[in-house]
Design a protein around this motif. Structure first.
Motif, short mmCIF file in Angstrom:
data_model
loop_
_atom_site.label_atom_id
_atom_site.label_comp_id
_atom_site.label_asym_id
_atom_site.label_seq_id
_atom_site.Cartn_x
_atom_site.Cartn_y
_atom_site.Cartn_z
N UNK A 77 1.08 -1.58 0.17
CA UNK A 77 0.37 0.09 0.00
C UNK A 77 0.94 1.41 -0.06
N UNK A 78 2.00 0.95 0.47
CA UNK A 78 3.29 2.75 0.37
C UNK A 78 3.35 2.57 -0.92
N UNK A 79 2.89 2.09 -1.94
CA UNK A 79 2.80 2.09 -3.03
C UNK A 79 1.69 2.56 -3.86
N UNK A 80 0.22 3.40 -3.03
CA UNK A 80 -0.40 3.28 -3.66
C UNK A 80 -1.21 5.01 -3.07
N UNK A 81 -1.38 5.46 -3.43
CA UNK A 81 -0.98 6.81 -2.66
C UNK A 81 -2.31 7.22 -2.80
N UNK A 82 -3.38 6.09 -3.13
CA UNK A 82 -5.24 6.11 -2.66
C UNK A 82 -4.62 5.42 -0.96
#
Lengths: 90, 960, 417
Positions: free
Chosen positions: B213-218
């Motif tokens: 999730x750290x690679x998904x700003x949302x």
């Protein structure tokens, strides 16, 4: 590290508290002098070494100090049960 | 020079710049960067050289799967001989700190110009398994020429050569639920588990929770909220920078926490890493999934990387991997990544997908973002050596190629759920066609998998391929499967053609999956390729076993506290400090250290021992015998018990008397001995050898508890409770007499081999009148806390009599002069009582004792057995070497017939000559015969003496 | 069999390595063979090879329940040495070392036998006495083994810490220069390739489920997952699974099977030139050609067939390694694994005939089986071919446990006083 249930302490304790004691239910003959060399050899050295259900002795050396018996699967290393020395083979 | 820092975005702290060097060149990054992201941000796409062909390589992934970008990090020394250099660290997993110093590896003279790259030119001659096929002629050349050359070329980074000034911590933890993996699936699992009120531990290898999730700003907001919720719970322990490396029996999980390596050396204090040994009621595995590379010609050029890596760089670190980026996908996740990169400000120029049809919404969104879409195409060629300068792609991989000017290419080959820990714990796996991968099936422990690691995460749809279709036959391509080990698709194909059908054979033959990433990106692709080559379904080929550790772990952390003084704590007697202060030379015996001799005024051992021996023979000596094993045997059946254990009879021993006991194993061989005393009808004070104490007690407990539970006896180890001071020599009585109360020391009242209880120096004592020297002697047993005081009092009392402290070496000589056996030196676990000349100690009238039946076996009394005898060299000044072998005929050819060996050998100052004991075949029958001891270059002659007693054979010195 | 050579490798390179034949064909079992070997590890494959090459018996099948070389052959730390104490052991292991020398050429398969030297460290007076005894006995048996001072030990193995203040200071060492390592997989593969070229069938993924015996008690063949296969002679070379196979013939053996773990570090450039063993500290280590430090651990305390051990064994093993080689604490462990070792009461193997006519056994090698591979294989082949043991393996009988004629190397070395 195995987790072993000591039937005397009635607790699950880590393996490092215990010392393995080899196959269980091999009673020392009452009068060894009457045994043939082959029978004595069998008592001393011959082991079932099964792949699967194994009756074995453990001693809670760094605990209560008591010997007890266990049934363990030698393929999964999983304990089926432990029971006090002197109890019949499970 | 294609990567750069995006003007905004990422989780790095742009207000906190950090300086570091790579290969001596200065760079800078931001707090929150990894070494890899900071280097890519400064345009560095070349990170290392591959293992075998020394091919230039960039990063492949941004996580622990990284096979290429291995670096050596030097955290500085701590004085001469002490250093903190660590090789083979994965650059994406090295957190950036101020002053970080990193070097590339496996290259000479430099990363860009590596002479080893000649291997790449000659690669055609080094296919998989090449070393089995050559380097055999001439025979000696393997070791002298070929092997050293191979070794120099292999090996990645350089080993540390200095001692490590860092220290490591270790601890235990117990919890109801252990969650491994701190992505959203793991966080949710931990929150749910915590609601039950039990202790929960959540472990994640990264420096912050969030995982993918750290690679998904949302998702950042959700991660932050839930992390906060976790931190507020009192029953949850969150361990970041911690890797659960192994899942062992019964929910025992090993983990290592990084404590200081993310800090600048100057800021680091305390332990470097901590070992966690965790026992959990339930284990929840949320290890996520790792993206698979695509296998095609040129897939290893620096700048070609996993799509997830490009996304992590852009979203998490605010770094663009190139000025113009293309995505080669066979999976929807590549499309999503293209959109994420675009949104982060990266110039994504094209998405190429082998699939002819892709979900319409994805296609529309990508097209809508201004990115060209090429469905049904595959990349066939990558231009550039140290970096990507363009790619060629073609319809179906085989049609007319088109060029695309890009400087980075992302690969989206689908996802492999991480099932390592699941498999460590022997959980079974099932093949899943949708994932093209194995998923957890049936657990063997109280364990479940969640999230992507369980196949329960929406990563989109895709293909699972062996190789991308291309224009060339496989054997003409350089399409890499295992990047670090340089395993190409054609190597796997070759292995199959050479008869390797099991995946284990293929792995071992090609080394696929055996690099430091242990196949995290290569296993599944390797399986698919083998499946194709064998024309068999993947599931028929097998799966290599996952073994701990999940990622490489530091020896220093894994060894816990067992180092230096705690490696094996040394046992010291209460008198040790006195001996130390007097300059004693020590030796290690079992776990103890014992004073070996007390040199005076520059004496060597020979001189000191001679002086100590003569002092005992002529005046008196004192010796710390506290290490002797001691067991208190108590109960109405104590005598019966000892009668069954020892070879000799015990029932008739009168209280107040001592007896030498000989203990056999049930197989009839000597295992221990010692003098024991009967204090009362139901109480014995046993002694054992120094090394045998625990073994003997365990053996006795075994018989007592399991064979003779009818006997009413209790055994208690008292080794540490008593200090034992041997006072030996003609003047021994005079030395202790002034100190002893309540014991009549007169010879008639207190004869040899007796014990009396009284006090010495005002403290209770069990006073043995026994001798291991052949002189009048006492062994003063006092409670250990008084040992030092009594020792000093005896020493003071002995001054008038010339008392001399002596050590183990003198003890050995004195007992050898008397022919007393040391079990473990003169016997070795293969001698019977008769072999050792101690048939006298066997109670032949006893119906049974431990080992008796074995002594009746045919070979236990057959002719030719080795027997313990004395040995006197013809040259009295010649001291034989202990362990030297004995022959009858020194002129026979090799291999010689050996009769036996020298077990003990000393110069005897008392006798003015050398003495020795030996075990020799039929030794006692050779009394008076000359035997030969062949040494290198010469032979020593010696005469056999059936008796081992060299001094005072009548024992007249004992009975005074 | 296509000959392996550098020239051939170059020639093949120009055709993309398209013409290499299968190293060993995959065979369906025939109805019967002259000899069946149970277990396709190095020992079993080697026995098949020597039966064919030395004794002219080529109608041989090697039956393996998994993949060849997948048991202890592929799981050990590849140490080779022969500096054993007793004549019987020294002759046995030296027979193997002599065969190791030249095995690559004999098999036309580079097994990478490398005489790097095996150095055994002495840490106390008892060790010194024991090692000197070995050295003298070895010298008179024609087996090389020499004493080194602590300084000489360090010169031979520079990473060694010889500080006198160490918990277990190095007081010297026994060095066998002919000792060393070989590439474990290559040994199995080399034997497999040459044996099949001589006519031997290797049948993998075919577990033996029974041993059929005739009315006179003699063996008739084996029951397998793929049906009955006849043979008048069966050699069992099944390491940790020997008890299980012997049970099928109605025999109980003096064996117990224990887990034994080993591990490797990440690969590094050459740092460790030899093999070092320390019995007192319980460590042994070498560096592979690939650059990994190869480290052996001790056995777990309980019997098991799980090929898996406990973590505390690894913990103590690494502590032991770093005690002797403190520069390695920053090295990292890459992979651990487990094997199953079959151990006899005297820790020496059983190699010879059994009470069942036509049934031969090679087992009980404990932790020492790899080094003996060619020797044990040759002697098993000899015993099967002649229905009688060779002089070298004659002492390693099953009935020594009845008679008491033990060959107990451990007892002779281990007791502290």
């Amino acid at each position: 590290m195995l987790l072993i249930h000591c039937p005397y302490c009635e607790e699950d304790r880590p393996e490092v508290e215990f010392v393995y004691g080899g196959e269980a239910h091999i009673a020392r003959p009452l009068d060894p002098a009457t045994l043939s060399d082959e029978e004595w050899e069998h008592y001393l050295y011959i082991r079932r070494n099964p792949r699967g259900r194994h009756h074995e002795r453990w001693r809670h050396t760094h605990g209560c100090g008591r010997f007890f018996n266990a049934v363990r699967d030698t393929v999964s290393d999983r304990f089926e049960q432990t029971y006090k020395a002197g109890e019949p083979r499970k | 020079m294609s990567g750069y820092r995006l003007p905004a975005g990422g989780r790095v702290n742009r207000a906190a710049p950090l300086d570091f060097t790579f290969d001596g060149r200065a760079h800078s990054g931001f707090a929150g960067d990894s070494l890899a992201s900071a280097l890519v941000a400064s345009g560095q796409m070349l990170f290392g050289r591959s293992f075998k062909y020394h091919r230039p390589r960039g990063i492949l992934g941004m996580g622990t799967e990284e096979p290429n970008a291995l670096v050596t990090v030097d955290r500085g020394g701590a004085g001469p001989g002490w250093g903190r250099r660590t090789p083979n660290l994965r650059a994406p997993s090295v957190p950036l700190y101020q002053g970080l110093t990193a070097q590339s590896q496996n290259r000479y003279p430099s990363l860009k110009f590596d002479l080893g790259a000649v291997n790449d030119r000659l690669g055609a001659f080094f296919p998989a398994g090449f070393y089995n096929k050559t380097f055999m002629w001439p025979r000696s050349a393997w070791e002298k020429l070929y092997e050293p050359a191979i070794r120099r070329m292999a090996g990645l980074g350089a080993s540390p050569t200095e001692r490590d000034p860092d220290h490591y911590d270790a601890t235990y933890a117990h919890c109801e639920v252990l969650v491994v993996g701190g992505g959203l699936a793991g966080i949710d699992a931990a929150l749910a588990a915590a609601a039950d009120g039990g202790r929960v531990i959540l472990i994640d290898e990264q420096d912050e929770l969030g995982g993918g999730a750290l690679s998904d700003q949302a998702l950042w907001g959700e991660v932050a909220d839930k992390t906060m919720a976790l931190r507020r719970l009192g029953n949850v322990m969150v361990l970041t920078r911690t890797t659960a490396f192994g899942y062992y029996h019964q929910n025992f999980v090993g983990a290592v926490e990084q404590l200081t390596d993310h800090l600048a050396p100057a800021q680091a204090s305390g332990a470097r890493e901590r070992l966690w040994r965790i026992r959990a009621g339930e284990v929840i595995l949320a290890q996520g999934a790792i993206e698979r590379p695509l296998v095609f010609d040129g897939n290893d050029v620096p700048g070609v990387m996993l799509s997830s890596a490009g996304r992590a760089l852009a979203v998490r670190y605010g770094v663009a991997v190139g000025r113009a980026v293309a995505v080669m996908a066979v999976h929807d996740s590549g499309w999503r990544d293209a959109l994420a990169l675009k949104a982060a400000g990266v110039n994504v120029v094209a998405v190429i997908d082998l699939r002819g049809e892709v979900a319409a919404d994805l296609v529309a969104a990508v097209r809508g973002a201004g990115i060209a879409v090429h469905l049904g195409h595959a990349v066939t060629q990558v231009a550039g050596r140290h970096g990507v300068s363009g790619v060629t792609f073609a319809p179906g991989g085989t049609g007319q190629g088109q060029q695309l000017a890009v400087d980075a290419l992302l690969m989206a080959g689908g996802w492999t759920p991480t099932v390592h820990l699941w498999s460590h714990a022997k959980g079974s796996l099932r093949w899943d066609d949708t994932w093209g991968a194995y998923l957890p099936d049936v657990a063997q422990e109280n364990c479940r998998a969640v999230g992507a690691g369980a196949g329960a995460w929406d990563m989109g749809a895709g293909l699972a391929l062996g190789t991308l279709p291309g224009p060339k036959p496989i054997w003409q391509t350089k399409a890499f499967v295992d990047f670090q080990n340089d395993v190409k698709a054609r190597d796997i194909d070759l292995a199959v053609r050479e008869g390797m059908r099991s995946i284990e054979h293929i792995k071992r033959y090609t080394t696929n999956g055996m690099a430091t990433d242990q196949g995290k990106t290569s296993n599944l692709n390797g399986l698919q390729i083998a499946s194709g080559s064998l024309s068999k379904p993947v599931t028929d080929i097998g799966l290599t076993t996952f073994r701990p550790p999940y990622t490489p772990q530091t020896f220093g952390a894994l060894m816990g506290h067992h180092k230096d003084a705690l490696f094996q704590p040394i046992r010291k007697t209460v008198i040790d400090g006195w001996a130390d202060a007097r300059g004693a030379v020590f030796e290690n015996v079992a776990q103890w250290r014992r004073a070996r001799y007390f040199p005076q005024g520059g004496e060597d051992m020979h001189a000191a021992v001679a002086r100590e021996c003569l002092a005992v023979r002529q005046q008196v000596g004192m010796f710390d015998a506290s290490t002797l094993g001691k067991i208190e045997v108590v109960g109405p059946d104590a005598a019966e018990f000892l009668n069954r254990m020892y070879t000799n009879p015990w029932k008739a021993l009168a209280p107040g008397r001592c007896r030498y006991g000989l203990l056999l194993r049930e197989d009839g061989f000597i295992t221990d001995d010692g003098v024991s005393a009967r204090l009362a009808p139901d109480r014995f004070h046993l002694t054992t050898t120094t090394g045998g104490a625990a073994r003997v007690l365990a053996m006795m407990e075994d018989y007592l508890q399991t064979e003779w539970s009818d006997l009413d006896v209790w055994l208690t180890s008292t080794t540490e409770q008593w200090a034992v001071i041997a006072v030996q020599g003609p003047l021994a009585r005079a030395v202790i007499a002034p100190l002893v109360e309540g014991i009549d020391l007169a010879p008639g009242a207190f004869p040899h081999m007796a014990i009396r209880e009284g006090t010495i120096c005002g403290v209770p004592t069990r006073l043995f009148r026994v001798s291991f020297t052949g002189e009048l002697g006492y062994e003063v047993n006092v409670p250990a806390e008084h040992g030092r005081m009594v020792w000093e009092a005896i020493h003071a009392s002995g001054q008038a009599h010339g008392i001399t402290p002596y050590g183990t070496e003198t003890m050995h000589v004195l007992r050898a002069e008397k022919g007393y056996v040391i079990v473990g030196q003169d016997t070795d676990g293969t001698l019977t009582p008769d072999d050792a000349g101690m048939a006298w100690a066997v109670g032949t009238k006893k119906p049974d004792f431990v080992g008796k039946r074995s002594l009746a076996r045919p070979d236990m009394s057959a002719p030719g057995r080795k027997q313990l005898v004395g040995l006197l060299t013809e040259d009295p000044q010649e001291v034989l070497e202990e362990g030297a072998q004995i022959v009858a005929d020194p002129d026979q050819p090799v291999p010689m017939t050996m009769l036996g060996h020298v077990t003990s050998s000393y110069h005897s100052a008392t006798l003015g000559r050398s003495i020795a004991m030996a075990v020799i075949a039929d030794g006692r029958a050779r009394d008076g015969q000359v035997i030969h001891v062949p040494m290198p270059g010469r032979t020593i002659r010696a005469r056999v003496s059936a008796s081992t007693v060299f001094y005072d054979p009548q024992g007249s010195r004992l009975d005074v | 069999m296509m000959r392996f050579s550098g020239l051939n490798l170059i020639a093949q390179a120009f055709s993309g390595h398209q013409s290499w034949p299968e190293q060993w064909p995959d065979k369906a079992p025939k109805a019967a063979y002259d000899v069946i070997i149970v277990g396709a590890g190095g020992h079993g494959l080697g026995a098949a090879y020597y039966l064919a090459a030395k004794y002219g018996i080529t109608n041989v099948a090697v039956i393996e329940k998994g993949w060849l070389g997948g048991g202890n052959t592929g799981r050990n730390t590849t140490i080779i040495r022969s500096n054993y104490l007793y004549d019987e052991s020294a002759h046995l292991y030296d027979h193997a070392v002599k065969l190791w020398d030249g095995l690559s050429q004999e098999l036309n398969y580079n097994v990478m036998y490398s005489k790097r030297g095996v150095l055994m460290l002495a840490h106390n007076v008892h060790d010194i006495q024991s090692f000197k005894r070995h050295i003298h006995a070895n010298r008179l048996n024609g087996v090389d083994n020499e004493w080194l001072s602590p300084e000489e030990c360090q010169a031979y193995c520079p990473p060694l810490d010889i500080s006198p203040n160490a918990r277990h200071p190095v007081l010297g060492g026994a060095l066998q220069r002919r000792g060393g390592t070989a590439r474990h997989d290559s040994v199995a593969w080399g034997y497999a390739r040459k044996a099949t070229a001589l006519g031997v069938d290797i049948i993998q993924n075919c577990a033996v489920t029974g041993i059929r015996r005739g009315p006179d008690g003699a063996v008739l063949g084996v029951e397998t997952e793929r049906g009955f296969i006849g043979a008048k002679k069966i050699g069992v070379s099944a390491a940790g699974n020997t008890s299980v196979v012997m049970n099928m013939a109605g025999l109980q053996f003096p064996l117990e099977s224990y887990p034994l773990q080993a591990l490797v570090s990440e690969p590094v450039k050459p740092i460790f030139p030899c093999v070092v063993m320390s019995n007192t500290v319980h460590a042994y280590i070498s560096q592979s050609d690939k650059g990994e430090l190869v480290i052996g651990a001790g056995t777990d305390q309980y019997t098991s067939y799980s090929q898996r051990g406990a973590f505390h064994i690894i913990e103590h093993t690494l502590a032991a390694i770093c005690e002797i080689f403190p520069i390695f604490t920053r090295m990292r462990m890459l992979r651990t694994w487990g094997g199953i070792v079959d151990v006899t009461p005297d820790r020496s193997p059983i190699l010879g005939k059994t009470p069942v006519q036509g049934l031969y056994v090679n087992c009980g090698w404990g932790t020492g089986g790899f080094k003996a591979t060619p020797g044990a294989a040759d002697l098993l082949a000899h015993t099967i071919a002649h229905d009688a043991p060779h002089a070298i393996n004659a002492p390693f009988t099953l009935d020594r446990f009845r008679n008491g004629r033990m060959i107990d190397e451990a007892a002779a070395a281990a007791v502290a006083h």
